[in-house]
Design a protein around this motif. Sequence first.
Motif, short mmCIF file in Angstrom:
data_model
loop_
_atom_site.label_atom_id
_atom_site.label_comp_id
_atom_site.label_asym_id
_atom_site.label_seq_id
_atom_site.Cartn_x
_atom_site.Cartn_y
_atom_site.Cartn_z
N ALA A 111 26.16 33.43 10.50
CA ALA A 111 25.56 34.71 10.90
C ALA A 111 24.03 34.63 10.99
N ALA A 112 23.44 33.69 10.28
CA ALA A 112 21.97 33.54 10.28
C ALA A 112 21.47 32.66 11.42
N THR A 113 22.39 32.12 12.23
CA THR A 113 21.99 31.26 13.34
C THR A 113 20.99 31.96 14.24
N GLY A 114 19.92 31.25 14.57
CA GLY A 114 18.90 31.78 15.47
C GLY A 114 17.85 32.64 14.81
N SER A 115 17.92 32.81 13.51
CA SER A 115 16.95 33.67 12.85
C SER A 115 16.01 32.88 11.95
N PHE A 132 17.03 28.74 11.20
CA PHE A 132 18.32 28.09 11.41
C PHE A 132 18.62 28.14 12.90
N ASP A 133 18.52 27.00 13.56
CA ASP A 133 18.74 26.93 15.00
C ASP A 133 20.22 26.97 15.36
N LYS A 134 21.01 26.26 14.56
CA LYS A 134 22.45 26.19 14.82
C LYS A 134 23.16 25.89 13.51
N VAL A 135 24.29 26.53 13.30
CA VAL A 135 25.15 26.22 12.16
C VAL A 135 26.52 25.92 12.73
N GLU A 136 27.00 24.75 12.42
CA GLU A 136 28.24 24.25 13.01
C GLU A 136 29.27 23.99 11.92
N SER A 159 18.04 22.99 11.46
CA SER A 159 16.91 23.88 11.20
C SER A 159 15.63 23.35 11.83
N THR A 160 14.73 24.27 12.09
CA THR A 160 13.36 23.90 12.42
C THR A 160 12.49 24.30 11.25
N VAL A 161 11.77 23.33 10.71
CA VAL A 161 10.84 23.58 9.61
C VAL A 161 9.44 23.40 10.16
N SER A 162 8.66 24.46 10.09
CA SER A 162 7.28 24.44 10.57
C SER A 162 6.36 24.46 9.36
N PHE A 163 5.60 23.38 9.17
CA PHE A 163 4.65 23.27 8.07
C PHE A 163 3.30 23.76 8.56
N GLU A 164 2.74 24.73 7.86
CA GLU A 164 1.50 25.38 8.30
C GLU A 164 0.43 25.27 7.22
N ALA A 195 9.44 19.90 12.19
CA ALA A 195 10.55 18.96 12.01
C ALA A 195 11.88 19.66 12.28
N SER A 196 12.74 18.98 13.03
CA SER A 196 14.11 19.43 13.24
C SER A 196 14.99 18.69 12.24
N THR A 197 15.55 19.43 11.30
CA THR A 197 16.30 18.83 10.20
C THR A 197 17.79 19.15 10.33
N ILE A 198 18.58 18.31 9.69
CA ILE A 198 20.02 18.54 9.64
C ILE A 198 20.47 18.41 8.19
N GLY A 199 21.14 19.42 7.71
CA GLY A 199 21.74 19.40 6.37
C GLY A 199 23.23 19.62 6.46
#
Length: 152
Positions: free
Chosen positions: A12-16, A112-116, A127-132, A143-147
Amino acid sequence: MRIFSNSAELIAATGSEIGASDWHLIDQRRIDMFAETTGDHQWIHIDPDQARQGPYGATIAHGYLTLAMGPVLCGEIYRIDNVSRAVNYGLDRVRFLSPVIVGSELAARVTFDKVESIGPREVAVYSTVSFETKGGDRPACVASTIGRYYFK
């Protein structure tokens, strides 16, 4: 902090955007410890006197130090409960876009870009993790990460 208890909540959190971490100081001690751990003793990271004459006017954090802050920063943003194990499955893409100058404060934002669904109890979270850096005009690292998460 967002807490997820099952795969349906993750899906449900995909894309947010999930949230942002607190700010963390990147000081010379942290940079020096990372240099010692990795063997990367390049002057731009560990020699404040020489770095003052360099392109940034001070030492900068290793790009991989910035990336390595991911677990602590993401751990402040979200937690996934009811799992028997969580696996860092890897990275699809990493870009270092701007330096993290010593004395900067670093935070992360996660989307969370996609949850499969992989199986009855397993999901992959892309996920996309943006370090600022505080006050920075663009991210230091994206970084585009996969867990992978295995629910009980």
